[in-house]
Design an enzyme around this catalytic site. Structure first.
Site, PDB file in Angstrom:
ATOM      1  N   LYS A 156      -1.320  -8.783  -4.677  1.00  0.00           N
ATOM      2  CA  LYS A 156      -1.925  -9.013  -3.370  1.00  0.00           C
ATOM      3  C   LYS A 156      -3.249  -8.250  -3.351  1.00  0.00           C
ATOM      4  O   LYS A 156      -3.278  -7.023  -3.409  1.00  0.00           O
ATOM      5  CB  LYS A 156      -1.006  -8.516  -2.254  1.00  0.00           C
ATOM      6  CG  LYS A 156      -1.582  -8.710  -0.850  1.00  0.00           C
ATOM      7  CD  LYS A 156      -0.622  -8.189   0.209  1.00  0.00           C
ATOM      8  CE  LYS A 156      -1.210  -8.300   1.615  1.00  0.00           C
ATOM      9  NZ  LYS A 156      -0.290  -7.746   2.631  1.00  0.00           N
ATOM     10  N   TRP A 157      -4.336  -8.987  -3.284  1.00  0.00           N
ATOM     11  CA  TRP A 157      -5.697  -8.439  -3.374  1.00  0.00           C
ATOM     12  C   TRP A 157      -6.256  -8.356  -1.962  1.00  0.00           C
ATOM     13  O   TRP A 157      -6.624  -9.349  -1.363  1.00  0.00           O
ATOM     14  CB  TRP A 157      -6.542  -9.354  -4.247  1.00  0.00           C
ATOM     15  CG  TRP A 157      -7.956  -8.936  -4.500  1.00  0.00           C
ATOM     16  CD1 TRP A 157      -8.925  -8.650  -3.589  1.00  0.00           C
ATOM     17  CD2 TRP A 157      -8.581  -8.809  -5.791  1.00  0.00           C
ATOM     18  NE1 TRP A 157     -10.111  -8.349  -4.208  1.00  0.00           N
ATOM     19  CE2 TRP A 157      -9.931  -8.433  -5.568  1.00  0.00           C
ATOM     20  CE3 TRP A 157      -8.148  -8.972  -7.102  1.00  0.00           C
ATOM     21  CZ2 TRP A 157     -10.833  -8.238  -6.615  1.00  0.00           C
ATOM     22  CZ3 TRP A 157      -9.052  -8.771  -8.146  1.00  0.00           C
ATOM     23  CH2 TRP A 157     -10.379  -8.404  -7.901  1.00  0.00           C
ATOM     24  N   ASP A 158      -6.347  -7.145  -1.429  1.00  0.00           N
ATOM     25  CA  ASP A 158      -6.735  -6.961  -0.031  1.00  0.00           C
ATOM     26  C   ASP A 158      -8.203  -6.549   0.085  1.00  0.00           C
ATOM     27  O   ASP A 158      -8.844  -6.145  -0.896  1.00  0.00           O
ATOM     28  CB  ASP A 158      -5.838  -5.904   0.615  1.00  0.00           C
ATOM     29  CG  ASP A 158      -5.562  -6.210   2.091  1.00  0.00           C
ATOM     30  OD1 ASP A 158      -6.365  -6.930   2.711  1.00  0.00           O
ATOM     31  OD2 ASP A 158      -4.537  -5.727   2.611  1.00  0.00           O
ATOM     32  N   ASP A 190      -2.608 -10.998   9.586  1.00  0.00           N
ATOM     33  CA  ASP A 190      -1.732  -9.834   9.675  1.00  0.00           C
ATOM     34  C   ASP A 190      -0.761  -9.949  10.846  1.00  0.00           C
ATOM     35  O   ASP A 190       0.135  -9.115  10.994  1.00  0.00           O
ATOM     36  CB  ASP A 190      -2.556  -8.553   9.825  1.00  0.00           C
ATOM     37  CG  ASP A 190      -3.171  -8.106   8.509  1.00  0.00           C
ATOM     38  OD1 ASP A 190      -2.773  -8.633   7.456  1.00  0.00           O
ATOM     39  OD2 ASP A 190      -4.051  -7.218   8.531  1.00  0.00           O
ATOM     40  N   ASP A 242       0.825  -1.209   0.000  1.00  0.00           N
ATOM     41  CA  ASP A 242       0.000   0.000   0.000  1.00  0.00           C
ATOM     42  C   ASP A 242       0.866   1.269   0.000  1.00  0.00           C
ATOM     43  O   ASP A 242       1.954   1.301   0.572  1.00  0.00           O
ATOM     44  CB  ASP A 242      -0.888  -0.014   1.246  1.00  0.00           C
ATOM     45  CG  ASP A 242      -2.065   0.940   1.158  1.00  0.00           C
ATOM     46  OD1 ASP A 242      -2.161   1.693   0.184  1.00  0.00           O
ATOM     47  OD2 ASP A 242      -2.886   0.911   2.109  1.00  0.00           O
TER      48      ASP A 242
END
Length: 814
Positions: A505-507, A577, A394
C-alpha cells in the site's frame, strides 16, 4: 477505424463502434472541427457538405485571419488547435514565449501519418493497445520526440499523427489522435519540438482542445476533499467559462480530472454525453467555455497556473494524454466505454486481469500500536474466516509510535518486530495468508535519520527551513531531483527484496506547500511540480517492473491522487479514508462514472465508524464493500462469535461471485434515498444487484428494485440470501408476542435473542430480463402493522444483495 479523405486538404474521420469524430484541414492550414457524436454514414467527401459551416462575411469587430479572406475569423470557427495572437479570443491550447517576448503563433497543417497500433510516450504513461506490451515512459526528460518505441497492434487501435508548423517561429507541433474503436474512446496528446533555433518558454501546453457547435449543455464534475471524495455536481453551461484546477500537487480529491458534458435531458440510461479524463497525476486544469455566439470549447491538460518550462533548441516537451468518449445511451453508456477502456488499455501487468485478494488491514484495528504478536493473532483469526491477505499498515518501522517521527526510515522497529520483516512474513505465510506492508516513500519526518542525513532532499525553502508549512507533520521528498529518485528506488528495492512481500500500500498523506526544488535553478522553479510527477512515474515504473508479482495499491490520504496516471502502474487505489458505508455509497457512485470498480478498494470497518461515528449493520457494511475490492479493517479478535460467523459467510459468498463483482460491467439505477446498482458478467448470464435505502419513511409499504444491463430476451432466476432478523431489532414490540413483559435490552431480552431469530423476506422467482429491468416488486416494507416472512426489515441505512442467474425455459441453469 481512422479514414483520411483527400490529400492536399485532408478530412480525418475517426469511427468508433457507435461514434464518429470528424475534422478537416482548411485552405488556411488550420484544423477545423466538424463533428463529434453518433456514427454517421460517410462514403465520400461530399457526404460531409452538410456539416461544413457556410461563411460569407466575418462578424463585426472580429479579427480577419488575413485581408484576402473577408469571411474567415478564427474566433468564429470550431478548431482543433489554436494559440494567442491571430484573433481567437477563446481559451488557447498552447502559449509560448520566445526570446523576444513574443507570444503570437500560427499553427497550420504540414503533414500526417497513420499507423496501426499506438505509439508510446517518452516521459509519462499512456494508454496501450495490447495487453503485455512494454510502452512505459523512458527515463530522459529530453527524448520525448523518440518515435522508435511503437505499441503493438491490437483491438483495431489506430493512431494518426498530425504535424503542425508555426508560421512565425517554425516550431513543430505533433498532435496524436489514437482511436480505440471497440471502446468508442479517443486519446489525444501534443508533442512540441523547439525548431526555432532559440530558447523557448512554454506557459501552457494542453493535451487536447475540442470545439463544439452551439447547443444546450450541462457540465458535471466531481469535487470533494479528504474523506468525502467524488461528489457529483451538475450545472448548466452558460455564456462564460467553467473551469477546475488542482493546486494540490496531485490530481486531487478537490477536483478529480474526470468530468462530463451532456444534454440537459441526459440521465443514467438515455441522452447524449461526452466524458473526458487525463492520464496525469499532478496539477491539472480543465475549462469549458461558451461564447456569446454559442460555440463551446473544451480543453484540459497540465495546469498553466504556476507552470512554465524552458525548452532549448532541438528539445521536445509532451503533454499528458487526454481521454475522450461519447455516448447517446446516457451515463451508463459513458461508464461502459470508460470502464472497458480502463480495464483493457490503462491497467497493465500481471494483476490487470487477476481477481484481487480479500485482505485484512491493521490500521483501524491497531493504528500505530502494532507488534509481531498482535499481527500474528490477527492473522490467525483472519485465516480461520477465509481472508487471504494480511496488511501491516503504518507503525512498523524506525521508532514510529505516532505520525511525528521516523517516516523515511524504512527499517523494522526491533521492539515491535524482533525477528524483522522476513520472520513476520514467513510466519504470516505459514498461516496460509499472503503478506503486505504499508509505505509512504514520497515523504519524511524532520525527526528521522533520513532527513538528518539529507536535509536538502525535501521540497522546501532552503533559506527559510524553519518557516516550512507542513501537513501531517511531514515533508515532501524532492522527486524533481533525479538523485533523490535514484536513492528511493535503491532503498525500496532493498526493502521489497528483504522478505516475501505480496502487496504494497503506497500512501501519500499530504498536499504540496512551499513548492520549491533546491535542485533546480531559480529560472526553472515553475518546472518543479511537473518534474516531481515525472520523477514519481520513473520510480513507480522501475519498482513495478522489478516486482511484477507484488500487488501495488495507491493511496493519497484516500482519493487525493485517484487518476489514470497512477492506475497505469498500480492496478487499484484506496478510494477514500472514509469507510462509513453510507458515505461510501456516494463516494463509490461518484467513482463509478469514470472508473471500473476493480480500481478501488473498499473495506468493512467497525461500528460505530471511526470517521463518522455512525452505527450500521455488518450486512450493510459488507454489501457496500462487496461492490469494490473487498477488504476488512477492524479488530477481528474483539468480535462476538456470531459476527465472526457472519464474516465467514460473507467471504464465502464474495469468493463465489468475486470475478463478476470485480470485473463485470457496473450499472447505476436510482441514486437518491434508494440506490440500485447492478454488476453484470461479460456474457450477461449472471448478475449481482445492490439495493440500499438511506432513511426509512413511515407508510411506504411498496418497494422495487431496478436492475440494469440484463439481456432482455433471456430468462433469469432472481433470488436473495435468506434473511434473519435479530428479535432485539423490534425493541419493545416483542411484548406484543410474549406472555410476560420483556424489558428492552434486559437480560431476558438478550436470552430470547440467543434462541429466537425472526425470518425476513425471501425473493425467489424467474423472469425475463426486460421484466426484471422494468422494476421488480420486492417484499412489502415494514409499516408498523405486522411482521412475518413476507415483510422486509429495512431500518435506516439498510442494504440488500440480489442475484440473477440465467436459466432455460424449464428453470434449469444454463
Amino acid at each position: 477505424m481512422i479514414r483520411i479523405i483527400g490529400r492536399d486538404r485532408p478530412v480525418f474521420i475517426l469511427e468508433g463502434r457507435q461514434s464518429a469524430y470528424i475534422f478537416r484541414v482548411l485552405v488556411t492550414g488550420h484544423l477545423e472541427h466538424l463533428y463529434y457524436g453518433g456514427k454517421l454514414r460517410v462514403e465520400r467527401e461530399s457526404d460531409l457538405d452538410s456539416l461544413i459551416p457556410k461563411r460569407a462575411f466575418a462578424p463585426g469587430n472580429t479579427i480577419l485571419y488575413d485581408n484576402t479572406r473577408p469571411d474567415f475569423s478564427l474566433e468564429s470557427t470550431c478548431l482543433e488547435w489554436t494559440s494567442p495572437g491571430k484573433g481567437d479570443l477563446r481559451e488557447p491550447m498552447i502559449e509560448l514565449v520566445d526570446a523576444r517576448g513574443n507570444r503570437s503563433a500560427d499553427w497550420v497543417y504540414e503533414s500526417c501519418e497513420l499507423q496501426k497500433g499506438k505509439s508510446a510516450m517518452a516521459t509519462m504513461p499512456s494508454a496501450w493497445a495490447k495487453a503485455g506490451q512494454s510502452d512505459a515512459p523512458g527515463d530522459s526528460l529530453d527524448d520525448a520526440g523518440d518515435e522508435s518505441r511503437k505499441s503493438k497492434e491490437s483491438d483495431g487501435v489506430e493512431e494518426v499523427r498530425i504535424t503542425l508548423r508555426d508560421r512565425l517561429s517554425k516550431n513543430r507541433l505533433d498532435l496524436y489522435y489514437a482511436l480505440f474503436p471497440e471502446k468508442d474512446v479517443i486519446t489525444r496528446r501534443a508533442l512540441l519540438t523547439n525548431e526555432s533555433g532559440e530558447e523557448l518558454v512554454i506557459r501552457r501546453l494542453m493535451s487536447y482542445g475540442l470545439d463544439l457547435r452551439p447547443r444546450a449543455l450541462d457540465v458535471i464534475a466531481f469535487d470533494g476533499g479528504w474523506a468525502h471524495e467524488m461528489n457529483q455536481k451538475r450545472q448548466p453551461l452558460t455564456v462564460g467559462k467553467w473551469s477546475m484546477t488542482s493546486r494540490a500537487g496531485t490530481s486531487s480529491s478537490r477536483c478529480n480530472p474526470f468530468f462530463m458534458l451532456l444534454s440537459p435531458d441526459c440521465g443514467e440510461d438515455r441522452g447524449e454525453a461526452y466524458a473526458f479524463n487525463l492520464i496525469y497525476s499532478g496539477n491539472h486544469y480543465a475549462a469549458v467555455e461558451r461564447t456569446a455566439a454559442g460555440l463551446v470549447r473544451v480543453l484540459a491538460g497540465i495546469s498553466p497556473e504556476d507552470f512554465s518550462w524552458q525548452l532549448s533548441p532541438g528539445d521536445s516537451f509532451e503533454s499528458p494524454e487526454g481521454v475522450l468518449t461519447y455516448s447517446d445511451r446516457g451515463f451508463n453508456g459513458i461508464s461502459a466505454n470508460m470502464h472497458s477502456f480502463v480495464r483493457e488499455h490503462i491497467l497493465r501487468g500481471v494483476w490487470a486481469k487477476r481477481d484481487r485478494p480479500i485482505l485484512l488491514n491493521s490500521w483501524e484495528s491497531n493504528y500505530f500500536d502494532i507488534s509481531e504478536k498482535k499481527l500474528l493473532s490477527l492473522g490467525r483469526e483472519a485465516a480461520r474466516l477465509g481472508i487471504e491477505l494480511l496488511v501491516m499498515d503504518d507503525g512498523w518501522f524506525g521508532e514510529r509510535t505516532d505520525d511525528h517521527r521516523s517516516l523515511g526510515d524504512w527499517t523494522p522497529d526491533p521492539k515491535k518486530l524482533p525477528g524483522g520483516l522476513k520472520s513476520l512474513a514467513d510466519q504470516i505465510h505459514g498461516l496460509g495468508l499472503n503478506f503486505g506492508i504499508w509505505v509512504e516513500p514520497e515523504m519524511v519526518n524532520t525527526d528521522s535519520d533520513f532527513y538528518r542525513q539529507h536535509p536538502d532532499w525535501t521540497m522546501e525553502l532552503p533559506w527559510k527551513r524553519e518557516s516550512q508549512a507542513e501537513g501531517r507533520n511531514q515533508r515532501i521528498l524532492d522527486l524533481a531531483n533525479p538523485q533523490v529518485v535514484d536513492e528511493m528506488i535503491r532503498r525500496l528495492k532493498e526493502l521489497f527484496s528483504s522478505a516475501e512481500i505480496n502487496y504494497v500500500k503506497w500512501d501519500m498523506n499530504r498536499i504540496f506547500s512551499d513548492v520549491y526544488s533546491p535542485a533546480l535553478p531559480f529560472a526553472r522553479q515553475q518546472e518543479t511540480g511537473h518534474r516531481y510527477v515525472l520523477g514519481l512515474y520513473r520510480m513507480m515504473k522501475e519498482l513495478t517492473e522489478s516486482f511484477p508479482e507484488i500487488l501495488f495499491e495507491g493511496c493519497a490520504a484516500g482519493g487525493n491522487r485517484f487518476d489514470l496516471g497512477i492506475l497505469s502502474y498500480f492496478p487499484q487505489i484506496w478510494g477514500s479514508d472514509d469507510t462509513d458505508p453510507v458515505a461510501r455509497i456516494d463516494i463509490q457512485r461518484g467513482y463509478s462514472y469514470g472508473y471500473p470498480q476493480i480500481c478501488f478498494g473498499s473495506h468493512v470497518s467497525a461500528s460505530p465508524n471511526h470517521q463518522t461515528l455512525r452505527r450500521t449493520s455488518l450486512d450493510t457494511r459488507f454489501a457496500v464493500a462487496a461492490f469494490g475490492n473487498l477488504g476488512y479493517e477492524l479488530n477481528l479478535r474483539d468480535l462476538p462469535r456470531e459476527e465472526k460467523e457472519k464474516i465467514r459467510s460473507q467471504i464465502s459468498l464474495y469468493k463465489k461471485y468475486r470475478h463478476i463483482l470485480q470485473s463485470g460491467q457496473f450499472y447505476r439505477g436510482r441514486g437518491d434515498n434508494e440506490t440500485d446498482w447492478t454488476i453484470v458478467s461479460a456474457d450477461r448470464s449472471r448478475a449481482v444487484g445492490f439495493y440500499s435505502r438511506t432513511v426509512n419513511r413511515a407508510g411506504e409499504d411498496l418497494s422495487f428494485f431496478y436492475p440494469r444491463g440484463l439481456d432482455p430476451a433471456r430468462r433469469y432466476h432472481f433470488f436473495n440470501r435468506p434473511q434473519k432478523v435479530d428479535v432485539r431489532a423490534m425493541g419493545s414490540l416483542i411484548n406484543q408476542q410474549t406472555p410476560v413483559h420483556v424489558r428492552e435490552g434486559g437480560l431476558l431480552h438478550n436470552v430470547i435473542a440467543g434462541f429466537v431469530q425472526l425470518k425476513g423476506e425471501t425473493e425467489d422467482l424467474t423472469a425475463y430480463g426486460d421484466a426484471l429491468m422494468a422494476g421488480l416488486a420486492c417484499g412489502q416494507n415494514f409499516v408498523g402493522t405486522g411482521f412475518d416472512e413476507r415483510v422486509r426489515y429495512l431500518p435506516d441505512f439498510a442494504c440488500r444483495l440480489y442475484f440473477m442467474e440465467e436459466v432455460d425455459s424449464q428453470g434449469f441453469y444454463s
